[in-house]
Write an enzyme that holds these catalytic residues in place. Structure first.
Site, mmCIF file in Angstrom:
data_model
loop_
_atom_site.group_PDB
_atom_site.id
_atom_site.type_symbol
_atom_site.label_atom_id
_atom_site.label_comp_id
_atom_site.label_asym_id
_atom_site.label_seq_id
_atom_site.Cartn_x
_atom_site.Cartn_y
_atom_site.Cartn_z
ATOM 1 N N HIS A 35 0.903 -1.210 -0.152
ATOM 2 C CA HIS A 35 0.077 -0.199 0.040
ATOM 3 C C HIS A 35 0.752 1.318 -0.160
ATOM 4 C CE1 HIS A 35 -2.248 3.283 2.139
ATOM 5 N NE2 HIS A 35 -3.282 2.958 1.020
ATOM 6 N N GLU B 270 1.708 1.944 -3.423
ATOM 7 C CA GLU B 270 0.790 2.575 -4.414
ATOM 8 C C GLU B 270 0.893 4.157 -4.074
ATOM 9 O OE1 GLU B 270 -3.858 3.374 -3.209
ATOM 10 O OE2 GLU B 270 -3.110 1.472 -2.853
ATOM 11 N N HIS B 271 1.239 4.582 -2.918
ATOM 12 C CA HIS B 271 1.338 6.108 -2.831
ATOM 13 C C HIS B 271 2.704 6.570 -3.454
ATOM 14 C CE1 HIS B 271 -1.627 7.260 0.437
ATOM 15 N NE2 HIS B 271 -1.658 6.032 0.437
ATOM 16 N N GLU C 283 -3.704 8.313 6.590
ATOM 17 C CA GLU C 283 -4.862 7.586 6.135
ATOM 18 C C GLU C 283 -5.142 6.405 7.368
ATOM 19 O OE1 GLU C 283 -5.666 4.724 2.143
ATOM 20 O OE2 GLU C 283 -3.856 5.932 2.179
#
Length: 437
Positions: A56, A59-60, A136
């Site tokens: 994840h 992904e950023h 997040e």
């Protein structure tokens, strides 16, 4: 050019390109767009404890710039053509995708390949995105329903990687080094693990040429490699039954999830499970909705859902209600589950559920993004494409007896429960929950 294209159902075509990259496309007449994604068969289950949240995090990070493009340049190129560029991470795969006009498909292919295979990985960008990911996680903690989902997975799947949140933890993200992220990216984001899926107004052979050129340098590192086959079960059954977890949260509502483990996606009974789920809590006419909301007014939101991974799966029920009503909500849900376990579903319920699934399946194929997602998931999970007609036939073939047998096997297991709400201790929970522990 691709090697030996292989035609699959309807307007879908498949090729395996150099370096083991799989390309699956679907031509959709009458549209002017193309949805295209690079899928990687790597997700949070593939992370070590040290790497928890790495997929994840990437992904950023990968959108922060490449050797040819800055982060601003990536955004500007996509905005200039009115397209969408994004990504998502799941437990068993990651997808980087674009949705553009058919005239801009070459840009989409080049940009996605650049981001996925040639990111810059500047130290400063790692620190910037570390802060974004931590924000997040804080947002997840402020959303009781999201927090509940992660708590339920942790409770049901235990120490197995399926039990870890995709997003990682605050501790793992703070501790993760740039070298750990870079090693995970270079070691796991390889072309034999990649599937390029595209749907819309396209020509398969042209997409194949664009993808082969864009991924050429990365594919060259794996010359002669074949595609990694679909993920299979490890033989370790991670799910467990009969546990209760509580996360204290000063929210206005109590949020509860009850569920049982089920077979993985390679196990039998998938169409019957879909019918059972639809009839149980998949729509306004479902038993749970009718019993909990319509007849008793105990909760605004109640539904059931299923997941199927390579190693295991689950069927779960969610409800959000006033804290003082939690005991009654759980009691009603348990009664509904017990009734379906002992008696199955009526013929009318099965017929409605099958109709709902048929309609949802067809309507879900109305846009190119949905079709692209269907292609990518099917290739990664099963290594083959199932036509819409075949899927509809499988749903139609489900019988009430088949659903009853599955319900008796699945729902007779001890329930696992997770609760997020204004309770200090498990002893503060109503008896209908405490007795599950």
């Amino acid at each position: 050019m691709p090697a030996s294209p292989d035609r699959t159902p309807d307007t879908v075509r498949r090729s395996e390109l150099p370096g083991g990259v799989r390309l699956v496309t679907e031509a959709v007449p009458g549209v002017r767009s193309v949805a295209l994604g690079i899928w990687i068969g790597i997700g949070s289950v593939d992370e070590t404890t040290e790497q928890a949240g790495a997929a994840h995090f990437l992904e950023h990070l990968l959108f922060k710039g490449t050797r040819r493009r800055t982060a601003a340049g990536i955004a500007e190129e996509m905005d200039a053509v009115g397209g969408e560029l994004n990504a998502f991470t799941a437990k068993e795969h990651t997808c980087y995708y674009a949705h553009v006009l058919d005239t801009d498909v070459a840009l989409a292919v080049d940009l996605l390949a650049d981001v996925v295979t040639d990111a810059e990985f500047a130290h400063a960008d790692v620190e910037v995105e570390r802060g974004v990911v931590l924000e997040e996680i804080s947002m997840r903690d402020d959303d009781p329903e999201d927090l509940l989902g992660d708590l339920f997975d942790e409770t049901l799947f235990g120490a197995h990687p399926l039990g870890r949140p995709v997003i990682g933890s605050e501790d793992s993200i703070r501790a993760m080094s740039r070298d750990t992220l870079h090693s995970f990216w270079r070691g796991e984001y390889t072309t034999p693990r990649m599937v390029v899926a595209a749907a819309g107004n396209l020509d398969h052979d042209r997409i194949a040429d664009l993808v082969a050129a864009a991924l050429g340098p990365a594919a060259g590192e794996h010359f002669g490699a074949r595609a990694v086959p679909p993920r299979t079960a490890t033989g370790v059954r991670p799910a467990r039954s009969g546990a209760l977890a509580l996360q204290s949260d000063e929210s206005e509502q109590a949020h509860v999830m009850l569920g049982v483990p089920g077979a993985g996606r390679h196990g039998p009974g998938r169409p019957a499970l879909a019918v059972l789920n639809a009839a149980l809590g998949g729509g306004l006419s479902s038993r749970l909705f009718q019993q909990v909301r319509e007849q008793r007014g105990l909760a605004y939101q109640v539904y059931s859902s299923t997941v199927r991974y390579a190693d295991s799966g689950a069927l779960s029920v969610y409800a959000g209600c006033a804290p003082e009503r939690l005991g009654e909500v759980v009691a009603v849900v348990r009664d509904v589950l017990a009734g379906v376990t002992s008696e199955g579903l009526t013929e009318a319920e099965v017929a409605r559920a099958k109709g709902s699934l048929r309609g949802g399946l067809v309507l879900g194929c109305e846009d190119t993004a949905s079709r692209m997602n269907r292609l990518g998931r099917a290739e990664l999970d099963h290594g083959r494409q199932r036509s819409l007609a075949e899927s509809l036939t499988r749903i139609d073939a489900v019988t009430p007896d088949e659903v009853a047998a599955l319900a008796a096997e699945l729902l007779d297991q001890p329930l696992t429960a997770a609760v997020v709400g204004p309770y200090d201790d498990v002893d503060d929970l109503p008896e209908s929950l405490r007795e599950l522990a």
